[in-house]
Scaffold this active site. Structure first.
Site, mmCIF file in Angstrom:
data_model
loop_
_atom_site.group_PDB
_atom_site.id
_atom_site.type_symbol
_atom_site.label_atom_id
_atom_site.label_comp_id
_atom_site.label_asym_id
_atom_site.label_seq_id
_atom_site.Cartn_x
_atom_site.Cartn_y
_atom_site.Cartn_z
ATOM 1 N N HIS A 192 25.842 63.703 21.324
ATOM 2 C CA HIS A 192 24.544 63.014 21.378
ATOM 3 C C HIS A 192 23.697 63.327 20.134
ATOM 4 O O HIS A 192 22.569 63.805 20.227
ATOM 5 C CB HIS A 192 23.791 63.397 22.667
ATOM 6 C CG HIS A 192 22.714 62.419 23.032
ATOM 7 N ND1 HIS A 192 22.398 62.097 24.332
ATOM 8 C CD2 HIS A 192 21.859 61.687 22.278
ATOM 9 C CE1 HIS A 192 21.412 61.218 24.356
ATOM 10 N NE2 HIS A 192 21.072 60.959 23.111
ATOM 11 N N ARG A 221 23.897 55.293 26.501
ATOM 12 C CA ARG A 221 23.833 56.444 27.401
ATOM 13 C C ARG A 221 25.185 56.610 28.072
ATOM 14 O O ARG A 221 25.916 55.634 28.278
ATOM 15 C CB ARG A 221 22.752 56.216 28.473
ATOM 16 C CG ARG A 221 21.332 56.318 27.960
ATOM 17 C CD ARG A 221 20.962 57.770 27.628
ATOM 18 N NE ARG A 221 19.567 57.923 27.217
ATOM 19 C CZ ARG A 221 19.161 58.036 25.949
ATOM 20 N NH1 ARG A 221 20.016 57.971 24.948
ATOM 21 N NH2 ARG A 221 17.874 58.200 25.681
HETATM 22 P P1 NDP Z 1 14.961 48.330 22.809
HETATM 23 O O1 NDP Z 1 14.158 48.427 24.057
HETATM 24 O O2 NDP Z 1 14.254 48.007 21.538
HETATM 25 O O3 NDP Z 1 16.108 47.224 22.989
HETATM 26 C C1 NDP Z 1 16.847 47.082 24.148
HETATM 27 C C2 NDP Z 1 17.746 45.865 24.027
HETATM 28 O O4 NDP Z 1 18.628 45.828 25.157
HETATM 29 C C3 NDP Z 1 16.963 44.546 24.052
HETATM 30 O O5 NDP Z 1 17.548 43.597 23.176
HETATM 31 C C4 NDP Z 1 17.137 44.064 25.494
HETATM 32 O O6 NDP Z 1 17.076 42.657 25.678
HETATM 33 C C5 NDP Z 1 18.546 44.549 25.777
HETATM 34 N N1 NDP Z 1 18.766 44.664 27.218
HETATM 35 C C6 NDP Z 1 18.125 45.452 28.121
HETATM 36 N N2 NDP Z 1 18.591 45.234 29.369
HETATM 37 C C7 NDP Z 1 19.546 44.285 29.252
HETATM 38 C C8 NDP Z 1 20.377 43.615 30.173
HETATM 39 N N3 NDP Z 1 20.331 43.876 31.493
HETATM 40 N N4 NDP Z 1 21.232 42.686 29.705
HETATM 41 C C9 NDP Z 1 21.282 42.379 28.386
HETATM 42 N N5 NDP Z 1 20.519 42.986 27.454
HETATM 43 C C10 NDP Z 1 19.660 43.918 27.882
HETATM 44 O O7 NDP Z 1 15.764 49.695 22.679
HETATM 45 P P2 NDP Z 1 16.242 50.462 21.351
HETATM 46 O O8 NDP Z 1 17.029 49.526 20.521
HETATM 47 O O9 NDP Z 1 15.118 51.180 20.698
HETATM 48 O O10 NDP Z 1 17.168 51.611 21.996
HETATM 49 C C11 NDP Z 1 18.289 51.283 22.778
HETATM 50 C C12 NDP Z 1 18.865 52.528 23.440
HETATM 51 O O11 NDP Z 1 19.563 53.338 22.489
HETATM 52 C C13 NDP Z 1 17.872 53.518 24.038
HETATM 53 O O12 NDP Z 1 17.368 53.083 25.280
HETATM 54 C C14 NDP Z 1 18.730 54.770 24.191
HETATM 55 O O13 NDP Z 1 19.409 54.729 25.427
HETATM 56 C C15 NDP Z 1 19.750 54.618 23.065
HETATM 57 N N6 NDP Z 1 19.546 55.663 22.022
HETATM 58 C C16 NDP Z 1 20.560 56.538 21.786
HETATM 59 C C17 NDP Z 1 20.428 57.510 20.821
HETATM 60 C C18 NDP Z 1 21.543 58.439 20.497
HETATM 61 O O14 NDP Z 1 21.357 59.370 19.711
HETATM 62 N N7 NDP Z 1 22.726 58.233 21.028
HETATM 63 C C19 NDP Z 1 19.186 57.652 20.035
HETATM 64 C C20 NDP Z 1 18.192 56.662 20.350
HETATM 65 C C21 NDP Z 1 18.381 55.705 21.316
HETATM 66 P P3 NDP Z 1 15.748 41.819 25.301
HETATM 67 O O15 NDP Z 1 15.787 41.695 23.797
HETATM 68 O O16 NDP Z 1 15.932 40.523 25.975
HETATM 69 O O17 NDP Z 1 14.577 42.615 25.796
HETATM 70 C C1 OXD Z 2 16.741 58.928 22.294
HETATM 71 C C2 OXD Z 2 17.923 59.768 22.188
HETATM 72 O O1 OXD Z 2 16.634 58.164 23.265
HETATM 73 O O2 OXD Z 2 17.904 60.734 21.403
HETATM 74 O O3 OXD Z 2 15.891 59.011 21.404
HETATM 75 O O4 OXD Z 2 18.937 59.491 22.825
#
Ligand code: NDP
Ligand code: OXD
Length: 310
Positions: free
Chosen positions: A273, A225
């Site tokens: 995005h 983000r």
């Molecule tokens: P998940 O919830 O599956 O994974 C999140 C990961 O981040 C986990 O490994 C988690 O750790 C880690 N994490 C969260 N907080 C912390 C922290 N404080 N310190 C260290 N690690 C942390 O999310 P997704 O993989 O599905 O998606 C990730 C993000 O990608 C979404 O939230 C969104 O913001 C972004 N996104 C962007 C898109 C785009 O088009 N640009 C499209 C889709 C998503 P743990 O394993 O320990 O829980």
């Molecule tokens: C999502 C995105 O979170 O599009 O799916 O960023």
């Protein structure tokens, strides 16, 4: 009492969801915003931005689905405390993200941006081609997307590492966790990819202190983000040579305002995005699967833990 599913997002994609629902769950009426019908009937809502009056107008809601993988766009203060919130976990988003990050990593690895600039200058100049085995990639976030990206990057031979909140184990990936594990992760990372959710703990994480721990000349890919990044710190790090390039798919705010330094910065590549988009067919199938799980009392896939914020 009658039940319905309400979809509040892009109506063109909504029509594709409707077809899927009509085929696989015809007994559940599917409505597309603003055609809400009687809001007392709405048991399930899928939205990018839910309506503000959930508790009063949708008192019988049983599950709120995000149409995206992230849920940081939700205002949790207006979502009833006990309402389960489910983020989007579906193969279309995963495949799109794997494509985008692979493209970005390979373009940085093979100096694609440098050659595009040289072409504009009419300059024929070669640079050494390094093997993938000498370029260390690191992913912040080892969730659904981070893991999928690492699996694909590993297939090129990039030495891979990841960082998460809780300790994880992934074959072929050097895993680090928590604030204590961050420095060791950063020190060995030439191309850093941010795939964290936006929470109070991750907001502004891509800052000068983090950049300073990367090897000099490292590259950044932000697909998490916009608010993960402290923009001025990135500009300073690029100017100082601490970072050599950045690929940014997300910005704060979006759209990026006219005249912003990123638009014309020679070391910044921007996309609006689009790294990954929810695919209507596979997203509808994932939600249908979750509805069946909900009806059978099984755990929902992608259930958000509000205390963690993701
Ligand atoms: P998940 O919830 O599956 O994974 C999140 C990961 O981040 C986990 O490994 C988690 O750790 C880690 N994490 C969260 N907080 C912390 C922290 N404080 N310190 C260290 N690690 C942390 O999310 P997704 O993989 O599905 O998606 C990730 C993000 O990608 C979404 O939230 C969104 O913001 C972004 N996104 C962007 C898109 C785009 O088009 N640009 C499209 C889709 C998503 P743990 O394993 O320990 O829980
Ligand atoms: C999502 C995105 O979170 O599009 O799916 O960023």
């Amino acid at each position: 009492m009658a039940m319905s599913f309400l979809y509040k997002s892009d109506p063109v994609r909504g029509a594709l969801w409707a077809e899927r629902f009509a085929q696989h769950m015809p007994e559940l009426p599917f409505r597309i915003w603003p055609d809400t019908g009687d809001t007392l009937d709405v048991r399930y809502l899928a939205a990018w931005e839910p309506p503000p009056d959930l508790a009063t107008h949708y008192p019988n809601l049983e599950v709120l689905f995000s149409t995206g993988a992230g849920i940081d766009q939700f205002d949790f203060s207006s979502i009833p405390e006990n309402l389960p919130v489910v983020r989007m976990v579906e193969s279309g988003i995963v495949n799109g993200m794997v494509e985008y990050v692979t493209l970005a990593v390979l373009s940085l690895h093979r100096d694609w941006h440098t050659y595009r600039q040289q072409q504009q200058e009419g300059r024929w100049q070669t640079h050494r081609v390094y093997p993938a085995s000498s370029r260390r990639v690191g992913v912040l976030g080892l969730g659904v997307l981070g893991r999928a990206v690492l699996e694909r990057l590993g297939s090129f031979g990039f030495p891979s590492a990841g960082w998460s909140r809780s300790p994880q184990q992934i074959d072929g990936v050097e895993c680090h966790a928590g604030p204590d594990g961050l420095q060791a992760f950063l020190e060995r990372t030439d191309i850093l990819i941010c795939l964290l959710p936006l929470t109070d703990s991750t907001c502004g994480i891509l800052s000068q202190s983090l950049f300073d721990q990367l090897p000099r000349g490292a590259c950044l890919i932000n697909v998490g983000r916009g608010a993960h990044l402290v923009q001025d710190d990135l500009l300073k790090a690029l100017e100082a040579g601490q970072l050599s390039r950045a690929v940014l798919d997300v910005c704060e705010p979006e759209p990026l305002p006219p005249g912003h330094a990123f638009w014309t910065h020679p070391q910044v590549a921007l996309t609006p995005h689009i790294a990954s988009m929810t695919q209507p067919e596979t997203a509808a199938d994932a939600v249908l699967d979750n509805l069946r799980r909900h009806q059978q009392g099984l755990p929902l896939i992608g259930l958000v833990d509000r205390t963690r914020g993701y």
